[in-house]
Design a protein around this motif. Structure first.
Motif: not given
Length: 85
Positions: A17-25, A39-45, A50-58
């Motif tokens: 999802r982040a990859q798609g959002q970055l491509n959209a940005v 900026v809205t799309q960048l914030a979503a990416a 962040d959520r992926a990173g937190f999930a990996i760490i958790a």
């Protein structure tokens, strides 16, 4: 890194999802879209990453601390968590 299979799919989905959002940005910038939309799309990416990173760490912090990197102390673990904050 060895994620729990039940945790792997949601993490990969967030990263895609982040990859798609970055491509959209990138596309929005190239097309000269308005700043608010970019900026809205960048914030979503950023949030998806962040959520992926937190999930990996958790999912893996105990394994990383005990098996992959047994020398990690509390301070280093704290820095690992804060690197995503």
């Amino acid at each position: 890194m060895d994620l729990d299979p039940t945790s792997l799919k949601p993490v990969l989905n967030r990263l895609r999802r982040a990859q798609g959002q970055l491509n959209a940005v990138i596309r929005m910038i190239e097309e000269g879209k308005d700043c608010t939309s970019v900026v809205t799309q960048l914030a979503a990416a950023s949030s998806a990453l962040d959520r992926a990173g937190f999930a990996i760490i958790a999912d893996t912090v105990e394994k990383c601390a005990k098996q992959d990197e047994p020398e990690l102390d509390r301070e280093q673990l704290e820095k690992l968590f804060l690197s995503l904050a």
